[in-house]
Write an enzyme that holds these catalytic residues in place. Structure first.
Site, PDB file in Angstrom:
ATOM      1  N   CYS A  24     111.694  78.422 -11.993  1.00 15.84           N
ATOM      2  CA  CYS A  24     110.277  78.697 -11.523  1.00 15.84           C
ATOM      3  C   CYS A  24     109.238  77.652 -11.941  1.00 15.84           C
ATOM      4  O   CYS A  24     109.603  76.702 -12.852  1.00 15.84           O
ATOM      5  CB  CYS A  24     109.754  79.972 -12.305  1.00 15.84           C
ATOM      6  SG  CYS A  24     110.910  81.132 -11.752  1.00 15.84           S
ATOM      7  N   ARG A  78     110.407  72.563  -6.903  1.00 17.58           N
ATOM      8  CA  ARG A  78     111.315  73.326  -7.630  1.00 17.58           C
ATOM      9  C   ARG A  78     112.142  74.481  -7.135  1.00 17.58           C
ATOM     10  O   ARG A  78     112.961  74.974  -7.354  1.00 17.58           O
ATOM     11  CB  ARG A  78     110.656  73.852  -8.928  1.00 17.58           C
ATOM     12  CG  ARG A  78     110.331  72.693  -9.933  1.00 17.58           C
ATOM     13  CD  ARG A  78     109.661  73.091 -11.044  1.00 17.58           C
ATOM     14  NE  ARG A  78     110.660  73.801 -11.918  1.00 17.58           N
ATOM     15  CZ  ARG A  78     111.105  73.197 -12.937  1.00 17.58           C
ATOM     16  NH1 ARG A  78     110.902  72.151 -13.348  1.00 17.58           N
ATOM     17  NH2 ARG A  78     111.864  73.934 -13.990  1.00 17.58           N
ATOM     18  N   TRP A 130     110.465  82.050  -8.733  1.00 15.82           N
ATOM     19  CA  TRP A 130     111.790  82.006  -7.693  1.00 15.82           C
ATOM     20  C   TRP A 130     112.542  83.569  -8.170  1.00 15.82           C
ATOM     21  O   TRP A 130     112.902  83.704  -9.326  1.00 15.82           O
ATOM     22  CB  TRP A 130     112.592  80.892  -8.235  1.00 15.82           C
ATOM     23  CG  TRP A 130     113.863  80.631  -7.258  1.00 15.82           C
ATOM     24  CD1 TRP A 130     113.940  80.140  -5.922  1.00 15.82           C
ATOM     25  CD2 TRP A 130     115.323  81.152  -7.623  1.00 15.82           C
ATOM     26  NE1 TRP A 130     115.211  80.003  -5.587  1.00 15.82           N
ATOM     27  CE2 TRP A 130     116.172  80.827  -6.498  1.00 15.82           C
ATOM     28  CE3 TRP A 130     115.854  81.794  -8.729  1.00 15.82           C
ATOM     29  CZ2 TRP A 130     117.453  80.819  -6.578  1.00 15.82           C
ATOM     30  CZ3 TRP A 130     117.547  82.145  -8.611  1.00 15.82           C
ATOM     31  CH2 TRP A 130     118.084  81.642  -7.591  1.00 15.82           C
ATOM     32  N   ASN A 156     109.319  81.837 -17.336  1.00 12.33           N
ATOM     33  CA  ASN A 156     110.646  81.234 -16.607  1.00 12.33           C
ATOM     34  C   ASN A 156     111.810  81.733 -17.426  1.00 12.33           C
ATOM     35  O   ASN A 156     111.825  82.084 -18.805  1.00 12.33           O
ATOM     36  CB  ASN A 156     110.609  80.030 -16.689  1.00 12.33           C
ATOM     37  CG  ASN A 156     109.456  79.160 -15.732  1.00 12.33           C
ATOM     38  OD1 ASN A 156     108.919  80.126 -15.083  1.00 12.33           O
ATOM     39  ND2 ASN A 156     109.342  77.953 -15.740  1.00 12.33           N
ATOM     40  N   GLY A 157     112.938  82.077 -17.010  1.00  8.08           N
ATOM     41  CA  GLY A 157     114.142  82.457 -17.590  1.00  8.08           C
ATOM     42  C   GLY A 157     114.454  84.122 -17.308  1.00  8.08           C
ATOM     43  O   GLY A 157     113.826  84.501 -16.542  1.00  8.08           O
ATOM     44  N   GLU A 167     130.822  65.630  -2.695  1.00  7.87           N
ATOM     45  CA  GLU A 167     129.409  65.627  -2.684  1.00  7.87           C
ATOM     46  C   GLU A 167     128.744  65.595  -1.495  1.00  7.87           C
ATOM     47  O   GLU A 167     127.635  65.864  -1.133  1.00  7.87           O
ATOM     48  CB  GLU A 167     129.142  64.132  -3.218  1.00  7.87           C
ATOM     49  CG  GLU A 167     127.535  64.000  -3.369  1.00  7.87           C
ATOM     50  CD  GLU A 167     126.540  65.116  -4.246  1.00  7.87           C
ATOM     51  OE1 GLU A 167     125.368  65.173  -3.811  1.00  7.87           O
ATOM     52  OE2 GLU A 167     126.892  65.832  -4.815  1.00  7.87           O
ATOM     53  N   LYS A 185     126.089  67.834  -0.155  1.00 12.19           N
ATOM     54  CA  LYS A 185     124.700  67.488   0.815  1.00 12.19           C
ATOM     55  C   LYS A 185     124.585  68.370   1.939  1.00 12.19           C
ATOM     56  O   LYS A 185     123.449  68.734   2.337  1.00 12.19           O
ATOM     57  CB  LYS A 185     124.578  65.970   0.853  1.00 12.19           C
ATOM     58  CG  LYS A 185     124.442  65.504  -0.557  1.00 12.19           C
ATOM     59  CD  LYS A 185     123.015  65.586  -0.732  1.00 12.19           C
ATOM     60  CE  LYS A 185     122.733  65.390  -2.412  1.00 12.19           C
ATOM     61  NZ  LYS A 185     123.442  66.521  -3.233  1.00 12.19           N
ATOM     62  N   GLU A 204     123.716  71.990   1.638  1.00  5.36           N
ATOM     63  CA  GLU A 204     122.347  72.184   0.907  1.00  5.36           C
ATOM     64  C   GLU A 204     121.374  72.084   2.121  1.00  5.36           C
ATOM     65  O   GLU A 204     120.405  72.776   1.907  1.00  5.36           O
ATOM     66  CB  GLU A 204     122.296  71.324   0.058  1.00  5.36           C
ATOM     67  CG  GLU A 204     122.952  71.384  -1.350  1.00  5.36           C
ATOM     68  CD  GLU A 204     122.703  70.376  -2.504  1.00  5.36           C
ATOM     69  OE1 GLU A 204     122.548  70.915  -3.667  1.00  5.36           O
ATOM     70  OE2 GLU A 204     122.785  69.338  -2.302  1.00  5.36           O
ATOM     71  N   HIS A 217     149.258  70.672   3.699  1.00  2.36           N
ATOM     72  CA  HIS A 217     149.455  71.986   3.050  1.00  2.36           C
ATOM     73  C   HIS A 217     148.690  72.971   3.199  1.00  2.36           C
ATOM     74  O   HIS A 217     148.184  73.796   2.298  1.00  2.36           O
ATOM     75  CB  HIS A 217     149.462  71.702   1.495  1.00  2.36           C
ATOM     76  CG  HIS A 217     150.349  70.436   1.061  1.00  2.36           C
ATOM     77  ND1 HIS A 217     151.791  70.714   0.675  1.00  2.36           N
ATOM     78  CD2 HIS A 217     150.255  69.295   0.699  1.00  2.36           C
ATOM     79  CE1 HIS A 217     152.574  69.649   0.500  1.00  2.36           C
ATOM     80  NE2 HIS A 217     151.567  68.637   0.568  1.00  2.36           N
ATOM     81  N   LYS A 253     115.301  73.331  -8.152  1.00  7.57           N
ATOM     82  CA  LYS A 253     115.587  71.862  -8.166  1.00  7.57           C
ATOM     83  C   LYS A 253     116.383  71.920  -9.413  1.00  7.57           C
ATOM     84  O   LYS A 253     117.339  71.321  -9.793  1.00  7.57           O
ATOM     85  CB  LYS A 253     114.361  71.155  -8.461  1.00  7.57           C
ATOM     86  CG  LYS A 253     114.567  69.837  -8.847  1.00  7.57           C
ATOM     87  CD  LYS A 253     115.484  69.037  -7.826  1.00  7.57           C
ATOM     88  CE  LYS A 253     115.729  67.496  -8.391  1.00  7.57           C
ATOM     89  NZ  LYS A 253     116.616  66.829  -7.459  1.00  7.57           N
TER      90      LYS A 253
END
Length: 605
Positions: free
Chosen positions: A2, A27, A75, A101-102, A482, A486, A489, A505, A600
């Site tokens: 947030c 964010r 958020w 925040n938290g 990665e 991407k 996301e 396998h 973010k």
């Protein structure tokens, strides 16, 4: 995660707060709100709205004036996105307002007690509990009221508090969630991220966990939650407001992909030592004798930082011949790992505030481990908690999905691997070879980016896929992981990464024309092994997109990447796949800079 913004001074506060919230939109958030007051006001005035900052701005009345205020982008954690659950939260007497925040872990228990005392809650959030605790404190000043409340809560927080009876101050506190003070000329700012501050001041103070601050227009002071004064020396941030502009690009992600050549040049600048075919990493505080005592390297990160750590671990093993591995910090901190005094632990985080990584660092330090940080944000919590480390100098990264910071982090690991290798058994000739390869990177990155039009066409051909497979072998496997992340996301297409050596396998059962495979095929000693994997896929009518140093006969499409040294090739091979994810998302009409459900900087569990 947030966003917090606050101001106290002489200027009209609402426009400043809204501007700050706009700079924190990257964010990730679902609602926003603002509360203001002034020494001449009779109380607090608040506006909140579900949705974007522009929705909040549309609700702010014309005569919404004040010189002190706090604002927030939320958020959702406790309670769905709504006007009621948006921050700030105000006490029943309309005197106390809090942004937070938290997560307060014991919020349910505290809520039950307060409800039994007759307090009515207007939201589902944990933050409102804190607001009522501050309001019910009998302390005579705001600082003690906040301190009384914090003694009762368990969990993480970065908070800013205003009180109608104390309109000359903002009180802030931190425990596990970032709080940054900005020092102006007879005005003070507070934010959860320097992005909200740099257009007004570059003089900042970052609070430590367990620290509070009182902001007045012409002064500030810091102290612990127990009341002991602390000494805070302002530092000057490198980044300027222009760093947060799009610079002519349509999205921040596109801008940041195209900044990578310059960003890599920054992380290399001033660090190469041609005389001894090594590098200078001044922040390490690790002399040659200490470096030779390292028997193992363990790298901890989350998401993209974890994938950069996988590449880093391979480089350290190859160049320094030290056993190395990477692990998600979110798993490591919960599995009661054996902490070895001869192991060097490396914490990786773009923001330097990622909660799972920070918690792992704190646990390691508690057990006496040696911890280095590889972070982007100077003065961040992980940078301060670590014994030493390396800054990656990628510059501000605004898009939620990481691109340039991933690349710079892998280059920083290459520098660290070279440094450790030259102290140990890496020859002068090999050191020189790696340095020459590092110097080639910026130009080679630019050459890859020049293929954007071709990569865009390929992305449009694959955008109808409901799922994609990414494969790579040894050096190529972290690149595949990665690239898979991407695509997930930013495009919301399901993607899975798998070692190419493991196809037989199990995963071969998935191969069909509707499931394209992206194959990482570097021109190294495993080239023929990788080509055999392409044969297996093609024999089952699978579509193949290869990322390679030369055309691959069995691939339907090949994206060519310039050849560097074998150890450094993974740094380059991920870059065209960033563009692939970007243009796939663009073809699908996604909100590229703010993907759904993501934020973010993940500063909660």
């Amino acid at each position: 995660m947030c966003g917090i913004v606050g101001y106290i001074g002489k200027r009209d506060v609402a426009p400043l707060l809204l501007e700050g919230l706009q700079r924190l939109e990257y964010r990730g958030y679902d609602s926003a709100g603002v509360v203001i007051t002034s020494p001449k006001a009779t109380g607090l005035k608040m506006v909140k709205a579900k949705g974007r900052v522009r929705d909040l701005e549309a609700k702010v009345p014309a005569r919404f004036k004040g010189t002190t205020g706090i604002a927030h982008t939320r958020w959702a954690t406790h309670g769905a996105p709504s006007d009621e659950n948006a921050h700030p939260h105000m006490s029943g007497d309309n005197k106390v307002a809090v942004v937070h925040n938290g997560i307060i872990d014991n919020a349910a228990e505290l809520r039950a007690k307060l409800t039994a005392e007759g307090i009515a809650f207007l939201s589902e959030t944990d933050t409102e509990v804190l607001t009522h605790l501050i309001a019910r404190s009998q302390a005579s000043d705001l600082e003690d009221k906040v301190r009384d409340a914090l003694r009762l809560v368990e969990g993480t927080y970065g908070i800013a508090v205003v009180h109608a009876d104390f309109p000359d101050r903002i009180v802030v506190a931190r425990n596990g969630s970032p709080v940054v003070l900005g020092i102006g000329d007879k005005e003070m700012f507070v934010a959860s991220d320097i992005a909200a501050l740099v257009s007004h001041t570059r003089q900042i103070v970052t609070l430590d966990d367990g620290e509070m601050a009182t902001l007045k227009a012409d002064d500030f002071r810091t102290y612990t939650t127990e009341g002991t004064r602390t000494t805070a020396s302002p530092t000057t941030v490198e980044w300027e407001a222009a760093s947060y502009d799009m610079g002519g690009h349509d999205t921040y992600m596109h801008k940041e992909i195209f900044e990578q050549a310059d960003a890599v040049d920054r992380v290399l600048r001033g660090r190469i030592d041609d005389r001894f075919s090594t590098v200078h990493l001044g922040g390490l505080n690790l002399d040659a004798r200490e470096a030779r005592t390292v028997r193992r390297v363990k790298i901890l990160g989350c998401g993209t930082s974890y994938h950069a750590g996988l590449i880093g671990a391979q480089m350290i093993e190859e160049l320094a011949r030290i056993p190395a591995d990477a692990e998600p910090a979110s798993e490591f901190r919960y599995r009661n790992a054996v902490v070895d005094p001869d192991t060097l632990y490396i914490a990786v985080s773009q923001s330097g505030e990622t909660y799972d990584v920070l918690a792992a660092v704190q646990e390691l330090k508690r057990k006496g481990a040696r911890v280095f940080g590889v972070v982007n944000v100077v003065g961040s919590a992980i940078a301060r908690e670590s014994d030493a480390g390396v800054y990656v100098h990628a510059g501000p990264e605004v898009c939620v999905v990481s691109t340039k910071c991933f690349t710079n982090t892998t280059v920083a690991f290459a520098l660290l691997a070279l440094h450790l290798g030259r102290i140990r058994d890496l020859s002068v000739a090999d050191g020189k070879r790696i340095i020459e390869g590092l110097r080639k990177l910026p130009a080679q990155i630019s050459a890859i980016l020049e293929q954007e039009a071709e990569i865009k066409k390929i992305a449009e051909e694959y955008a109808d896929a409901r799922s994609m497979m990414f494969i790579g072998r040894v050096r190529g496997y972290p690149v595949a992981r990665e690239a898979s992340l991407k695509l997930k996301e930013v495009s919301y297409i399901h993607a899975e990464a798998y070692p190419a050596s493991e196809l037989k396998h199990g995963p071969l059962a998935l191969i069909e024309p509707a499931l394209p495979t992206v194959a990482i095929v570097p021109d190294d000693d495993l080239l023929e092994k990788n080509r055999a994997a392409l044969e297996e896929i093609k024999a089952r009518s699978g579509r193949i997109l290869a990322v390679a140093h030369q055309e691959q006969e069995k691939a339907d499409h090949t994206i060519l990447v310039p050849k560097n040294e074998d150890e450094l090739d993974p740094i380059l091979m991920g870059i065209p796949l960033q563009l692939l994810a970007y243009h796939t998302a663009l073809a699908l009409g996604r909100d590229i800079d703010k993907p759904r459900n993501l934020a973010k900087s993940v500063t909660v569990e």
